[in-house]
Design a protein around this motif. Structure first.
Motif, mmCIF file in Angstrom:
data_model
loop_
_atom_site.group_PDB
_atom_site.id
_atom_site.type_symbol
_atom_site.label_atom_id
_atom_site.label_comp_id
_atom_site.label_asym_id
_atom_site.label_seq_id
_atom_site.Cartn_x
_atom_site.Cartn_y
_atom_site.Cartn_z
ATOM 1 N N SER A 86 30.605 21.260 -6.812
ATOM 2 C CA SER A 86 29.609 22.290 -6.541
ATOM 3 C C SER A 86 30.304 23.614 -6.224
ATOM 4 O O SER A 86 30.349 24.506 -7.059
ATOM 5 C CB SER A 86 28.688 21.840 -5.411
ATOM 6 O OG SER A 86 27.891 22.890 -4.943
ATOM 7 N N SER A 130 23.608 22.624 0.140
ATOM 8 C CA SER A 130 24.691 21.853 -0.476
ATOM 9 C C SER A 130 24.398 20.359 -0.433
ATOM 10 O O SER A 130 24.657 19.634 -1.402
ATOM 11 C CB SER A 130 26.013 22.155 0.229
ATOM 12 O OG SER A 130 26.276 23.544 0.180
ATOM 13 N N ILE A 135 22.049 19.625 -3.071
ATOM 14 C CA ILE A 135 22.736 19.581 -4.363
ATOM 15 C C ILE A 135 23.344 18.192 -4.574
ATOM 16 O O ILE A 135 23.172 17.580 -5.636
ATOM 17 C CB ILE A 135 23.816 20.695 -4.435
ATOM 18 C CG1 ILE A 135 23.140 22.064 -4.576
ATOM 19 C CG2 ILE A 135 24.806 20.455 -5.584
ATOM 20 C CD1 ILE A 135 24.070 23.256 -4.399
ATOM 21 N N ASN A 193 24.101 28.080 -7.335
ATOM 22 C CA ASN A 193 24.767 26.881 -7.841
ATOM 23 C C ASN A 193 23.765 25.789 -8.205
ATOM 24 O O ASN A 193 23.879 25.139 -9.249
ATOM 25 C CB ASN A 193 25.742 26.391 -6.754
ATOM 26 C CG ASN A 193 26.658 25.292 -7.229
ATOM 27 O OD1 ASN A 193 26.557 24.170 -6.766
ATOM 28 N ND2 ASN A 193 27.536 25.594 -8.164
ATOM 29 N N GLY A 219 28.702 19.512 -12.768
ATOM 30 C CA GLY A 219 29.213 20.735 -12.139
ATOM 31 C C GLY A 219 30.535 21.157 -12.733
ATOM 32 O O GLY A 219 31.459 21.544 -12.024
#
Lengths: 285, 90, 379
Positions: free
Chosen positions: A63, C62, C65, C92, C205
């Motif tokens: 990420s 995060s 994610i 992101n 990713g």
């Protein structure tokens, strides 16, 4: 017998001699395929997962730079929520994200005792962006942001004691290792892997361009760092500290420092100061 | 929809052997099949020793030059110094 | 469905719970704290499987994610500084095409520090690749939640459900909250095409070189634009099932079809604007309101159509772009650019940091619009 297929494949674009892929391969040899790898932005990410290819043969996610412990927390919680209690979650991150930019997220993950094995491959600077100092850069080392000038000579402060700091979170397992002592690393991974909660291993990983060394000697240097006492192999298992290796006769730190361009500027007195500091630390053991 | 994803192990399409300026050559007369070169090869591109077996049942290491970057780690970690790094230029 | 007289935050949280997310990851921040607290209570009662009490908002996004990449439905809640701190992960999440839902209790951005409502937080993130729905009241915010999950998972894009801090988050209203069973009928289980799965070990990713990066961004843009249709479809489907609709799903035209003078705005202030429209209509003035529900993707054609034939248009927003025209105003100008007879379009900014915008203020706006073009007049 089927040909051995490592879970971290050849064709990655790490510099010749870089031992970081060796660390990954050795660890994945132990975990097997039932694992999710969460990777921080780093050399390891760039050299392994440039679209449309990847060196990973296990599920892998990248990420950002500083958020890897949180991403891994999400993965671990999701897997458990889905009723999956077997797949291991492993972080591979460099020292930049571990010691510095992701330190808050790391502390948060450790405080929550997330079910994650965190592996820091520690090459002691921001190598991906061209060798800038990090909290892991050792005393004296020259980097592009701890340069050798007329007044200041390399990094003037000591390395952050990350394993002690991590262990202070009272997680089940925290250790240091070196790819130069692969059996010790393997033993630590085997011990940490079946544990529940947060486990942390900081693995020394010499860097060819960053340390200014010959590509052939990365493994040799990783061993020498331990043999001269500059890098200690330790572990905290449920809070109990153990020194895993005590060299009978420590090699002089000069042997280790003199092989690396990042220490080239050090004077006899500087080397003596580092030696004295190492000697002082070893009085504890 | 275009996803930033990739299929496992596709890095093998990158033939990093083209980076090499020196190649390792193993002297099988001296090699003791200890497997250190295979263990520490960063690619990995050295296989075949089969360290899981007893020493007498092992094979000599094989180097896949498609991937060998010529780093010299194998020669350095070899305990009997049977691997020589030979320049690629002719 | 149960009608409850509750705070907007509580109804929204219950709607989130009834969408059965596997993972909620939150860090509390005013004025959306009550949503996070309520989700934590659901977790404590075993009604949400995982609640990650993160150490910062960046880690909340995060963790979402990670959880979403692992194939779980996931949600977070934030406001203001929390969203600003998340910024990097917000982009992101969209780039990774993860259908995360974020509940946003809209609030100003520091400095000066201020905890009250405006839209600067989520409007600042308008270019991030998130679908953004702005709600007028607690009922709409509650209804937007199951729609948001369904939209996100249908188009593989994250969705923000934005509702005004305090004005809606803390306002107690009678709200119908769709039950678990009802939501089940509307929202199918989350089954992503790609996830972190040892049986099919994909890498997610990935890093992209110049040869590929722009292709990804172009693809994201096309899919964002195309998602407007899905937002409408899913809104209509929800309306059919639950009997509540919000205009076309992308915007609501309130007494504006035959109006000469129209105000364009979003959010809770539209409640007051509707009251002002009613008062002016009672006096025989031909005024109306166009309430935008969707800021991203921006429904240019729908806005143009809604403004066709109008003489006077005013845009009122609680957002600002320092050194430029206000964002909503800029979009409305662009939408109206190709109209045959372009209306005179004025810009009004107000309500920043919780400054009250009353029915009286809106009545004044309609008056000012008639006097000619106003550029960034403060309310």
């Amino acid at each position: 017998m089927a040909e051995y297929e490592p879970l971290f494949s050849a064709g990655h674009t790490a510099c010749a001699g870089c031992p970081m892929p060796v660390i990954f391969r050795h660890i994945l040899d132990i975990t097997g395929p039932d694992v999710v790898v969460v990777n921080a932005t780093s050399c390891s990410e760039i050299i392994s997962s440039a679209y449309p290819r990847t060196a990973w043969r296990v599920p892998y996610v990248h990420s950002l730079f500083e958020n890897t412990p949180a991403v891994a927390s999400g993965v671990a919680n999701a897997l458990r929520a889905q009723g999956n209690d077997h797949t291991k979650v492993i972080i591979f991150a460099g020292d930049g994200s571990t010691y510095d930019i992701g330190f808050g997220a790391l502390s948060g993950m450790l405080e929550r005792n997330e079910d994650v094995l965190y592996v820091c491959y520690d090459n002691e600077a921001y190598m991906n962006t061209g060798v800038q100092r990090s909290g892991a850069t050792p005393f004296g080392a020259r980097t592009t942001t701890s340069p050798v000038g007329r007044v200041h000579h390399g990094k003037e402060i000591f390395k952050k004691p990350i394993v002690d700091i991590v262990a202070a979170h009272k997680i089940p397992y925290a250790a240091s290792a070196s790819i130069g002592y692969h059996a010790d690393l393997a033993a630590k991974v085997r011990k940490a892997l079946p544990m529940k909660g947060s486990r942390f291993i900081d693995v020394l990983s010499p860097c060819v361009p960053g340390w200014g060394i010959d590509s052939a000697i990365t493994i040799e240097l990783a061993k020498m760092a331990v043999d001269c006492g500059i890098w200690k192999l330790v572990e905290y298992e449920n809070g109990n500290f153990k020194l895993n290796l005590k060299p009978g006769q420590r090699r002089p730190v000069k042997d280790y420092l003199s092989k690396q361009a990042r220490f080239k500027h050090l004077t006899e007195q500087d080397v003596a100061k580092i030696q004295a500091q190492v000697d002082e630390e070893w009085k504890k053991y | 929809m275009l996803l930033p994803i990739a299929k496992p192990g596709t890095s093998r399409e990158n033939k990093t052997g083209s980076w090499r300026s020196q190649r390792p050559e193993t002297d099988t007369k001296k090699c003791v099949k200890c497997g250190m070169c295979e263990l520490f090869c960063p690619e990995p591109c050295i296989t075949g020793v089969e360290m899981g077996k007893k020493p007498q049942e092992r094979s000599f290491p094989k180097t896949d030059y498609d991937y060998c970057k010529g780093c010299g780690v194998c020669a350095n970690v070899c305990p009997v110094k049977c691997i020589k790094m030979v320049p690629e230029e002719k | 469905m149960a009608r409850k007289t509750v705070e907007g935050s509580f109804a929204v949280a219950e709607a989130v719970k009834n969408c059965e997310p596997d993972v909620a990851a939150c860090y509390p921040i005013t004025p959306s704290t009550h949503v996070a607290e309520e989700l934590a209570s659901f977790y404590a009662n075993g009604e949400i499987k995982a609640y990650i009490a993160t150490e910062a908002e960046l880690s909340s996004m995060s963790a979402c994610i990670g959880a979403s990449a692992a194939g779980s439905r996931t949600v977070t809640v934030t406001s203001s500084q929390g969203m600003a701190l998340m910024h990097e992960a917000v982009y992101n999440a969209a780039g990774m095409r993860l259908p995360i839902v974020m509940i946003v209790g809209n609030r100003s951005l520091s400095a000066p520090l201020n905890i009250w409502n405006d839209w600067q937080d989520s409007v600042t993130e308008r270019d991030s690749g998130w679908i953004q729905i702005y709600c007028e009241n607690g009922q709409e915010a509650t209804d937007a939640v199951p729609q948001a999950f369904k939209i996100a998972e249908a188009v593989s894009l994250p969705v923000m459900v934005c509702f005004d801090g305090f004005y809606i988050t803390h306002a107690v209203e009678p709200i119908d909250v769709p039950s678990l069973e009802e939501v089940k009928k509307f929202l199918p289980p989350f089954r992503p095409a790609v996830k972190l799965d040892p049986k099919n070990p994909m890498s997610m990713g990935e890093y992209a070189f110049p040869a590929h990066y722009q292709l990804f961004r172009d693809d994201l843009q096309k899919d964002m634009v195309a998602s407007e249709k899905k937002v409408k479809e899913i809104h209509d489907e929800y309306a059919k099932m639950f009997g509540r609709s919000y205009g076309s799903g992308v915007l609501e035209e309130y007494r504006s079809q035959d109006a000469e003078s129209v105000l364009v705005s979003m959010g809770s202030v539209c409640g007051n604007a509707k009251e002002a429209v009613d008062q002016l209509r009672a006096k025989g003035e031909k005024v109306g309101l166009v309430r935008l529900r969707l800021l991203r993707p921006f429904p240019y054609a729908a806005v143009a159509k809604a403004l066709e034939g109008k003489k006077i248009v005013g845009v009122f927003e609680k957002s600002y772009s320092l050194g430029a025209l206000p964002p909503l105003y800029g979009e409305v100008l662009a939408a109206a650019a190709d109209l045959k007879s372009r209306p005179v379009i004025s810009s009004f900014v107000g309500g920043l940091g919780g400054k009250d915008v009353t029915v009286g203020n809106v009545l004044e706006l309609y008056g000012k619009m008639k006097q000619g073009k106003k550029l960034v007049e403060w309310v």
